[in-house]
Write a protein that holds these residues in place. Sequence first.
Motif, PDB file in Angstrom:
ATOM      1  N   ILE A   1     -15.000 -71.205 -18.529  1.00 21.94           N
ATOM      2  CA  ILE A   1     -14.203 -70.787 -19.691  1.00 21.94           C
ATOM      3  C   ILE A   1     -15.114 -70.553 -20.893  1.00 21.94           C
ATOM      4  O   ILE A   1     -15.009 -69.545 -21.597  1.00 21.94           O
ATOM      5  N   SER A   2     -16.026 -71.504 -21.135  1.00 23.30           N
ATOM      6  CA  SER A   2     -16.937 -71.346 -22.261  1.00 23.30           C
ATOM      7  C   SER A   2     -17.756 -70.062 -22.107  1.00 23.30           C
ATOM      8  O   SER A   2     -17.934 -69.302 -23.066  1.00 23.30           O
ATOM      9  N   PHE A   3     -18.246 -69.817 -20.892  1.00 29.41           N
ATOM     10  CA  PHE A   3     -19.095 -68.651 -20.645  1.00 29.41           C
ATOM     11  C   PHE A   3     -18.330 -67.349 -20.873  1.00 29.41           C
ATOM     12  O   PHE A   3     -18.748 -66.488 -21.649  1.00 29.41           O
ATOM     13  N   LEU A   4     -17.142 -67.231 -20.239  1.00 24.72           N
ATOM     14  CA  LEU A   4     -16.389 -65.977 -20.345  1.00 24.72           C
ATOM     15  C   LEU A   4     -15.894 -65.747 -21.777  1.00 24.72           C
ATOM     16  O   LEU A   4     -15.885 -64.616 -22.267  1.00 24.72           O
ATOM     17  N   ALA A   5     -15.472 -66.840 -22.434  1.00 28.70           N
ATOM     18  CA  ALA A   5     -15.016 -66.696 -23.813  1.00 28.70           C
ATOM     19  C   ALA A   5     -16.146 -66.143 -24.669  1.00 28.70           C
ATOM     20  O   ALA A   5     -15.941 -65.284 -25.546  1.00 28.70           O
ATOM     21  N   GLY A   6     -17.376 -66.625 -24.417  1.00 29.62           N
ATOM     22  CA  GLY A   6     -18.533 -66.122 -25.158  1.00 29.62           C
ATOM     23  C   GLY A   6     -18.789 -64.659 -24.847  1.00 29.62           C
ATOM     24  O   GLY A   6     -19.036 -63.852 -25.761  1.00 29.62           O
ATOM     25  N   GLN A   7     -18.706 -64.300 -23.557  1.00 31.29           N
ATOM     26  CA  GLN A   7     -18.968 -62.909 -23.163  1.00 31.29           C
ATOM     27  C   GLN A   7     -17.955 -61.966 -23.793  1.00 31.29           C
ATOM     28  O   GLN A   7     -18.295 -60.877 -24.235  1.00 31.29           O
ATOM     29  N   LEU A   8     -16.689 -62.402 -23.827  1.00 31.43           N
ATOM     30  CA  LEU A   8     -15.637 -61.547 -24.389  1.00 31.43           C
ATOM     31  C   LEU A   8     -15.664 -61.558 -25.909  1.00 31.43           C
ATOM     32  O   LEU A   8     -15.124 -60.661 -26.553  1.00 31.43           O
ATOM     33  N   GLY A   9     -16.268 -62.590 -26.478  1.00 33.97           N
ATOM     34  CA  GLY A   9     -16.231 -62.731 -27.935  1.00 33.97           C
ATOM     35  C   GLY A   9     -14.901 -63.284 -28.437  1.00 33.97           C
ATOM     36  O   GLY A   9     -14.463 -62.958 -29.546  1.00 33.97           O
ATOM     37  N   VAL A  10     -14.248 -64.138 -27.637  1.00 29.60           N
ATOM     38  CA  VAL A  10     -12.970 -64.731 -28.062  1.00 29.60           C
ATOM     39  C   VAL A  10     -13.192 -65.614 -29.294  1.00 29.60           C
ATOM     40  O   VAL A  10     -14.165 -66.359 -29.365  1.00 29.60           O
ATOM     41  N   VAL A  11     -12.289 -65.481 -30.250  1.00 33.43           N
ATOM     42  CA  VAL A  11     -12.339 -66.302 -31.471  1.00 33.43           C
ATOM     43  C   VAL A  11     -11.063 -67.144 -31.506  1.00 33.43           C
ATOM     44  O   VAL A  11      -9.977 -66.616 -31.298  1.00 33.43           O
ATOM     45  N   PRO A  12     -11.179 -68.472 -31.746  1.00 32.64           N
ATOM     46  CA  PRO A  12      -9.964 -69.302 -31.775  1.00 32.64           C
ATOM     47  C   PRO A  12      -8.990 -68.817 -32.839  1.00 32.64           C
ATOM     48  O   PRO A  12      -9.417 -68.417 -33.932  1.00 32.64           O
TER      49      PRO A  12
ATOM     50  N   ILE B   1     -23.807 -76.299 -25.933  1.00 34.52           N
ATOM     51  CA  ILE B   1     -23.080 -77.554 -26.143  1.00 34.52           C
ATOM     52  C   ILE B   1     -22.261 -77.897 -24.900  1.00 34.52           C
ATOM     53  O   ILE B   1     -22.204 -79.056 -24.467  1.00 34.52           O
ATOM     54  N   THR B   2     -21.638 -76.888 -24.284  1.00 37.38           N
ATOM     55  CA  THR B   2     -20.906 -77.113 -23.042  1.00 37.38           C
ATOM     56  C   THR B   2     -21.827 -77.721 -21.981  1.00 37.38           C
ATOM     57  O   THR B   2     -21.472 -78.700 -21.307  1.00 37.38           O
ATOM     58  N   LEU B   3     -23.032 -77.175 -21.865  1.00 39.27           N
ATOM     59  CA  LEU B   3     -23.965 -77.692 -20.868  1.00 39.27           C
ATOM     60  C   LEU B   3     -24.344 -79.140 -21.167  1.00 39.27           C
ATOM     61  O   LEU B   3     -24.422 -79.974 -20.260  1.00 39.27           O
ATOM     62  N   ALA B   4     -24.562 -79.449 -22.440  1.00 41.76           N
ATOM     63  CA  ALA B   4     -24.907 -80.818 -22.819  1.00 41.76           C
ATOM     64  C   ALA B   4     -23.793 -81.780 -22.417  1.00 41.76           C
ATOM     65  O   ALA B   4     -24.043 -82.882 -21.885  1.00 41.76           O
ATOM     66  N   ILE B   5     -22.546 -81.366 -22.650  1.00 42.31           N
ATOM     67  CA  ILE B   5     -21.420 -82.240 -22.311  1.00 42.31           C
ATOM     68  C   ILE B   5     -21.325 -82.414 -20.805  1.00 42.31           C
ATOM     69  O   ILE B   5     -21.061 -83.519 -20.300  1.00 42.31           O
ATOM     70  N   ILE B   6     -21.576 -81.334 -20.053  1.00 45.98           N
ATOM     71  CA  ILE B   6     -21.527 -81.452 -18.593  1.00 45.98           C
ATOM     72  C   ILE B   6     -22.623 -82.405 -18.107  1.00 45.98           C
ATOM     73  O   ILE B   6     -22.411 -83.167 -17.154  1.00 45.98           O
ATOM     74  N   ALA B   7     -23.760 -82.412 -18.794  1.00 41.54           N
ATOM     75  CA  ALA B   7     -24.822 -83.349 -18.440  1.00 41.54           C
ATOM     76  C   ALA B   7     -24.331 -84.789 -18.632  1.00 41.54           C
ATOM     77  O   ALA B   7     -24.528 -85.650 -17.761  1.00 41.54           O
TER      78      ALA B   7
ATOM     79  N   ALA C   1     -10.926 -78.144 -24.028  1.00 42.82           N
ATOM     80  CA  ALA C   1     -12.276 -78.599 -24.387  1.00 42.82           C
ATOM     81  C   ALA C   1     -13.117 -77.473 -24.990  1.00 42.82           C
ATOM     82  O   ALA C   1     -13.698 -77.635 -26.076  1.00 42.82           O
ATOM     83  N   SER C   2     -13.174 -76.322 -24.322  1.00 39.56           N
ATOM     84  CA  SER C   2     -13.966 -75.209 -24.847  1.00 39.56           C
ATOM     85  C   SER C   2     -13.460 -74.810 -26.228  1.00 39.56           C
ATOM     86  O   SER C   2     -14.242 -74.571 -27.160  1.00 39.56           O
ATOM     87  N   GLU C   3     -12.162 -74.725 -26.341  1.00 39.18           N
ATOM     88  CA  GLU C   3     -11.560 -74.302 -27.600  1.00 39.18           C
ATOM     89  C   GLU C   3     -11.957 -75.220 -28.748  1.00 39.18           C
ATOM     90  O   GLU C   3     -12.252 -74.765 -29.859  1.00 39.18           O
TER      91      GLU C   3
ATOM     92  N   LEU D   1     -23.423 -70.976 -29.966  1.00 37.49           N
ATOM     93  CA  LEU D   1     -23.853 -72.309 -29.532  1.00 37.49           C
ATOM     94  C   LEU D   1     -22.882 -72.936 -28.529  1.00 37.49           C
ATOM     95  O   LEU D   1     -23.134 -74.036 -28.032  1.00 37.49           O
ATOM     96  N   THR D   2     -21.768 -72.252 -28.233  1.00 44.82           N
ATOM     97  CA  THR D   2     -20.763 -72.834 -27.342  1.00 44.82           C
ATOM     98  C   THR D   2     -21.356 -73.204 -25.983  1.00 44.82           C
ATOM     99  O   THR D   2     -21.145 -74.317 -25.478  1.00 44.82           O
ATOM    100  N   MET D   3     -22.116 -72.281 -25.393  1.00 42.83           N
ATOM    101  CA  MET D   3     -22.668 -72.540 -24.065  1.00 42.83           C
ATOM    102  C   MET D   3     -23.634 -73.720 -24.045  1.00 42.83           C
ATOM    103  O   MET D   3     -23.484 -74.632 -23.221  1.00 42.83           O
TER     104      MET D   3
END
Lengths: 690, 690
Positions: free
Chosen positions: A326-337, A122-128, A102-104, A118-120
């Motif tokens: 996952i969304s949070f840590l990926a953002g912190q690390l700067g992971v790029v798909p 949007i993730t929060l919106a989906i969790i809502a 999902a995060s990916e 914007l990942t975080m």
Amino acid sequence: MVDEGPWISDLEEKETLQGSRPGNRYVRILSYPGFRRLGAGLLAPRESVGRPSTPLGRALEALKRLLIGSPLPSSQELQERLTKFKGLAIFASDNISSSAYASEEIMRVLVLAGALSLTMPITLAIIAVLAVVVLSYQQTIRSYPTGGGSYIVARSNLGVLPGLVAAAALLTDYVLTVAVSIAAGVAALTSLFPALFEFRVAAGVAFIAVLCLGNLRGIRESGTIFAGPTYIYLFAIFGLLGYGLWQLATGNLPHYLPSPERGHQTAGEPLTILLALRAFSSGSVALTGVEAVSNGVPAFNPPEARNAQLVLVLMGTFFGSIFLGISFLAGQLGVVPDPSEQETVVSQLTRTLVGDGSPYHYLVQFATAVLLVLAANTAFAGFPRLASILAKDRFLPRQFQFRGERLAFSTGIILLAFLGSVLVTVFEGSVTNLIPLYTVGVFLAFTLSQSGMVLHWFRERAHEGGWRWRAAINGFGAAATGLVMIVVGISKFALGAWIVMLLMPVLVVVLWAIHQHYERVESATVAETPVVPELIHPRVVLPIANLGIPARQAIAFARAIAPDNRITAVHVSDDPEERAQLRRAWEDWQPGIQLVIIDSPYRMLSGPLLAYVAAVQQTHPYDTITVAIPELVPSHWWEHLLHNQTALRIKAALLFRPGIVVVNVPYHLAGGSASGAPHDGWRGAGGASR
Amino acid sequence: MVDEGPWISDLEEKETLQGSRPGNRYVRILSYPGFRRLGAGLLAPRESVGRPSTPLGRALEALKRLLIGSPLPSSQELQERLTKFKGLAIFASDNISSSAYASEEIMRVLVLAGALSLTMPITLAIIAVLAVVVLSYQQTIRSYPTGGGSYIVARSNLGVLPGLVAAAALLTDYVLTVAVSIAAGVAALTSLFPALFEFRVAAGVAFIAVLCLGNLRGIRESGTIFAGPTYIYLFAIFGLLGYGLWQLATGNLPHYLPSPERGHQTAGEPLTILLALRAFSSGSVALTGVEAVSNGVPAFNPPEARNAQLVLVLMGTFFGSIFLGISFLAGQLGVVPDPSEQETVVSQLTRTLVGDGSPYHYLVQFATAVLLVLAANTAFAGFPRLASILAKDRFLPRQFQFRGERLAFSTGIILLAFLGSVLVTVFEGSVTNLIPLYTVGVFLAFTLSQSGMVLHWFRERAHEGGWRWRAAINGFGAAATGLVMIVVGISKFALGAWIVMLLMPVLVVVLWAIHQHYERVESATVAETPVVPELIHPRVVLPIANLGIPARQAIAFARAIAPDNRITAVHVSDDPEERAQLRRAWEDWQPGIQLVIIDSPYRMLSGPLLAYVAAVQQTHPYDTITVAIPELVPSHWWEHLLHNQTALRIKAALLFRPGIVVVNVPYHLAGGSASGAPHDGWRGAGGASR
């Protein structure tokens, strides 16, 4: 004919025999080889019955037993009741497994505009939205303790058509669940073993084949099978997220290394609202599988509804936390798909946190892959079951209702495996390519089901306290999921949602047409006036090519079932010499019936013959036209190509002519086998029955 | 049953009717709609018969008429007798057309070793073999004035097996003639239009499709069609060669420009004897089509043999001159084959001599292309005719013997077109790739035919003067062609000859197996002891699913053909409740026959049913077990998927059980059409026949 003695009702196993003098009758008890007698007119086959007799047949049978297992009697169908612990493992696997991609999928859209930040949000919106859906489904579980799938809820509250729409959406979804989960599972493995990437389609199809065989064998959703992988995944991923958060808190977060040598996505698109909505749509795939719990309420230990509700809340909480983490840590690390889709975001995240190729990396990837395969397996349980319910309601062919040798709904399982494999192949095993097709159907089913619940509360308002706020909750759920559906439909339309939006109405029409057909057959075949045999006069037309044994046998049979003056042998030929020869041979033989020869100047055979049958039917409107076809049955399959082509064509054409009975009188070639006396059953001189 | 009156022999169109009082009989003349009466017991369908009744059927019929034409009666078969002029055009087109590629194929091999100077010696060697073959075939024509194809000559002199080998070689050759000629024809066009090169496979398949349709329509080898292109080609090519020789003699030979920008073949291979033999083998494709004349002797004007012999000599002379001329001039100009196969050697030669794109260049290329297509057409005449002869001799399925609506051997034509298309596609439309497969078969057929002639002369030695030198000529021919065959087989083995060498024995075995089968059927079905109806006691087993109209109709029909106590309805079920329900309904109905219910704990249907049929057969060995299957026939084709799956499976299984008669009792759904009263033919109360 013999056997004029009185007939003994309902006892096939007894037979009246007539002695040589009139009145000298006795009754003989027949025992049928291969059968046991259970009662009057009721037999049961023994174990040995139906075993193949040829070596090839036995080999095929042995292979089938090896793959599928021995047949199971209907009495062995069992209902496992589930604890909350096992219930979570079974019903949540589909939903929780979507945290693997999902995060990916959100990030894959955002990276196009270089807007990974914007990942975080949007993730929060989906969790809502997830929270709304979970709340909404609490009500469904409460009201449908026997199982509240979208089809059932929509059909019982909104009517047949919305029910069919929900059914079509669900059927589509199950197929996509298989395709997406398997593709994501394979991606989890190619992240570890890049060499596998080249064979990802083949690997996906192989996984589906294994699932198909397993389900034909009749793997039930056994808690034992599911509990392991689901909890291993939960522990592995929570451990990973915890470790990552601890590293972050202590400021030890390692440096992220992108996937090697696979090019880099260029951020070429502008950041528009549509793009953000597309990212949201991609992520909302996270809500798939929520319905599973409300479908399976009766499988829980009592109090069923209570336990199911709890499991649903737990599932939402677990999944939400993982997704967010996952969304949070990926953002912190700067992971790029990885643009080539060779390594997943989860794998990149794990690799960065715990080190490439470390045992923990392997653990996470394998646990993910296994969980995704199990998620696909839930579709293998759901699709055939829904199809069987639809078949029972006569919206799908009867075959879907039939349980195979191992009590599994074989037709549905095979169809699902086939369609899933087609999708994996056509979309080249890419999760990203498949996602746009997935979510429309899911949210359509949600919306219909929740709307149905609103009406449900309204109808129950007399019996149910607080129906207003209950209806409000479901109404809010319906509105939220409906909105998401529209967003997905628009933002993903060109990317593939159109396929599903086109397919769904077609499916509904097909389901409906099948229903209409069965209804029509039912009403047309209800017996009102009995047809009595005294009113049936068979008139036999008997096409012959020559006067060989097959033709003579057929003539003898025809003469046994109809008077001679109601039987006509017919020969079609364009050769006057051949005609004269046959006529002479016929007159020498004097079989006692008439022979009509039809001249066929254009050398056609079946055309003139069918026309003759039609003419006989027209001139004898009160007779039952019976076409008796002599057939030569050779001993090897390939020899069939050399025979009966004409017989086949005639039979196919006669099938569509109303009111014509077709009799196949076969003549079997001995084929060199010592046992097969070719005249078996034709030797005549009624022995046993005299 | 009615109609007990005496039966009037041989007059289907008369019917004995019985009045209300015994003895009060009269004869009624029946006229059958759609038929004319030709004589006693002989009818002929009127024109209107067999016309399709549905709109789709009419549309398909119209399309077929447009493509194929109206049916032709057998009486319209005609034999055109040919003058020498037309005979040369028809029978020489195949052989002469190979001058379009024979020189080129030699050069393609030699260029690999940079030894193009060997082109002329090899050409001369091949022309020497041609002379031997032409001489040898003069004898065949003399001895087989009714047509001396290799199959006939080999079979009648050497025996069945050599005959079959020759037949297999010829069948293979015809297929390759189509593929090679069409590929070469397309190459003649791509030489002019390089843009076409990309689509050469599609163009080749399209040409074959046109030939196939034309031959299904029944293009005869009409002299008029052939004479034009053959003579235009001869004039164009002799003109070109003459012009080239004149330029050479006057020292004005233009400078050769190789095909543009298509790379250059590197002369990487050493000049070995094997390479020279390979070049010789490639060139010996020039001998294909020589046999055509000896095949077609009876088509010539009298004196047939003389005229055919003359035509054969003329053909050899024309072809030899063209072949020699092209090889010679190509050598003088220094033409090098285009490695990409885009432009032919003949086109390069023509272009160099008369100028690129000049009208004469166009003339030569188009004439070549048309002649090559006509050459392919000779295979479309030869293959189906040979296949029909083989079918008559029972080495191929009967279908090959059947003349279609337009008097053409449709099966052979369609098979040839299919195989030719496959070859063109697999070998990517390349003449060079196809050549290695071609020549082995041709020379095998030559060798067998000439060897057969040697034996022929030996047998005829009493009646034929000079049989020794005649045998010597054929013996020399057989030796020469046999040697070439060995050379081709060895030198081209790895390049593709192995395919044909593998295929040929397989084909021979298949032909032989088909023959064995037909022989066995013939001997097994010769009627010795007549089967009399008094000895046949049908015992009906009637599977039913419920008590709807289809089952009731089938029961009524069964009761009309067998006494009640020899009929058993059978129901298979795993559901005790459903069983009890059916039993109650049955007892309410009281149809007068017995009902046996079989418990199927494993939910199988056909297995227990077939076992029951087998048990009945075993306990009643002197009865004729008759399985009557009620069938629901829906009104639309797709509805078939929803019905009768079980009936189909049962019927398929019963087909392989000896001695079981299968009766299909169809019930047609009205399908909303106003006309189709569903009970037609079942209304009973025998009207016309009372």
